[in-house]
Design a protein around this motif. Structure first.
Motif, PDB file in Angstrom:
ATOM      1  N   GLY A 270       4.938   0.986   6.480  1.00  0.00           N
ATOM      2  CA  GLY A 270       3.713   1.184   6.680  1.00  0.00           C
ATOM      3  C   GLY A 270       2.458   1.125   5.261  1.00  0.00           C
ATOM      4  O   GLY A 270       1.589   0.836   6.190  1.00  0.00           O
ATOM      5  N   LYS A 271       2.799   1.993   5.019  1.00  0.00           N
ATOM      6  CA  LYS A 271       1.989   2.145   3.711  1.00  0.00           C
ATOM      7  C   LYS A 271       1.711   0.842   3.188  1.00  0.00           C
ATOM      8  O   LYS A 271       0.484   0.939   2.904  1.00  0.00           O
ATOM      9  CB  LYS A 271       2.816   3.026   2.446  1.00  0.00           C
ATOM     10  N   ILE A 272       2.182   0.122   3.116  1.00  0.00           N
ATOM     11  CA  ILE A 272       2.053  -1.178   1.937  1.00  0.00           C
ATOM     12  C   ILE A 272       1.939  -2.457   3.105  1.00  0.00           C
ATOM     13  O   ILE A 272       0.245  -2.666   3.080  1.00  0.00           O
ATOM     14  CB  ILE A 272       3.615  -2.022   2.365  1.00  0.00           C
ATOM     15  N   TRP A 273       1.885  -2.029   4.557  1.00  0.00           N
ATOM     16  CA  TRP A 273       0.414  -3.266   5.699  1.00  0.00           C
ATOM     17  C   TRP A 273      -0.444  -2.026   5.522  1.00  0.00           C
ATOM     18  O   TRP A 273      -1.362  -2.878   5.650  1.00  0.00           O
ATOM     19  CB  TRP A 273       1.500  -2.723   6.684  1.00  0.00           C
ATOM     20  N   ARG A 274      -0.495  -0.969   5.315  1.00  0.00           N
ATOM     21  CA  ARG A 274      -1.772   0.136   4.920  1.00  0.00           C
ATOM     22  C   ARG A 274      -2.639  -1.089   4.237  1.00  0.00           C
ATOM     23  O   ARG A 274      -4.119  -1.084   4.576  1.00  0.00           O
ATOM     24  CB  ARG A 274      -1.692   1.135   5.427  1.00  0.00           C
ATOM     25  N   LEU A 275      -2.194  -0.879   3.092  1.00  0.00           N
ATOM     26  CA  LEU A 275      -2.432  -1.632   1.644  1.00  0.00           C
ATOM     27  C   LEU A 275      -3.525  -2.832   2.479  1.00  0.00           C
ATOM     28  O   LEU A 275      -4.378  -3.361   1.877  1.00  0.00           O
ATOM     29  CB  LEU A 275      -1.617  -0.802   0.800  1.00  0.00           C
ATOM     30  N   LEU A 276      -2.235  -3.653   2.768  1.00  0.00           N
ATOM     31  CA  LEU A 276      -2.840  -4.920   3.083  1.00  0.00           C
ATOM     32  C   LEU A 276      -4.177  -5.195   3.909  1.00  0.00           C
ATOM     33  O   LEU A 276      -4.888  -5.841   3.460  1.00  0.00           O
ATOM     34  CB  LEU A 276      -1.310  -5.775   2.702  1.00  0.00           C
ATOM     35  N   ALA A 277      -4.048  -4.218   4.956  1.00  0.00           N
ATOM     36  CA  ALA A 277      -5.035  -3.911   5.659  1.00  0.00           C
ATOM     37  C   ALA A 277      -6.553  -3.978   4.995  1.00  0.00           C
ATOM     38  O   ALA A 277      -7.282  -4.309   5.320  1.00  0.00           O
ATOM     39  CB  ALA A 277      -4.105  -3.870   7.259  1.00  0.00           C
ATOM     40  N   LYS A 278      -6.448  -2.880   4.231  1.00  0.00           N
ATOM     41  CA  LYS A 278      -7.376  -2.459   3.341  1.00  0.00           C
ATOM     42  C   LYS A 278      -8.023  -3.779   2.711  1.00  0.00           C
ATOM     43  O   LYS A 278      -9.091  -3.811   2.902  1.00  0.00           O
ATOM     44  CB  LYS A 278      -6.595  -0.909   2.856  1.00  0.00           C
ATOM     45  N   THR A 279      -6.911  -3.851   1.167  1.00  0.00           N
ATOM     46  CA  THR A 279      -7.591  -4.934   0.571  1.00  0.00           C
ATOM     47  C   THR A 279      -7.775  -6.321   0.644  1.00  0.00           C
ATOM     48  O   THR A 279      -7.741  -7.207   0.158  1.00  0.00           O
ATOM     49  CB  THR A 279      -6.499  -3.767  -0.821  1.00  0.00           C
ATOM     50  N   GLY A 280      -6.602  -6.117   1.492  1.00  0.00           N
ATOM     51  CA  GLY A 280      -6.120  -8.047   1.942  1.00  0.00           C
ATOM     52  C   GLY A 280      -5.033  -8.853   1.383  1.00  0.00           C
ATOM     53  O   GLY A 280      -4.232  -8.234   1.040  1.00  0.00           O
TER      54      GLY A 280
END
Length: 71
Positions: free
Chosen positions: A11-21
């Motif tokens: 989930g942390k990685i998914w949110r990172l990807l959602a934020k930074t692309g």
């Protein structure tokens, strides 16, 4: 290693990807400080849930959020 922990970190990685692309796996390692093999576990988790896509651009593997994902 507990599945709950892998899911939480996925989930942390998914949110990172959602934020930074879109980014490479190596960039994810750099930004999270998670071990490379652990990143592969979390990406597998996200793949199984159809939450991410993989792209190959100029011989480099990228990961991005699946914009068509529906919970």
């Amino acid at each position: 290693m507990e599945n709950k922990l892998i899911g939480k970190d996925a989930g942390k990685i998914w949110r990172l990807l959602a934020k930074t692309g879109r980014m490479t796996i190596w960039k994810i390692v750099e930004l999270t400080n998670f071990p490379e093999l652990y990143i592969f576990l979390t990406l597998g988790w996200l793949s199984r849930e159809n939450k991410i896509n993989y792209l190959e651009i100029e011989d480099e593997l990228y990961v991005e959020v699946n914009k068509n994902y529906r919970d």
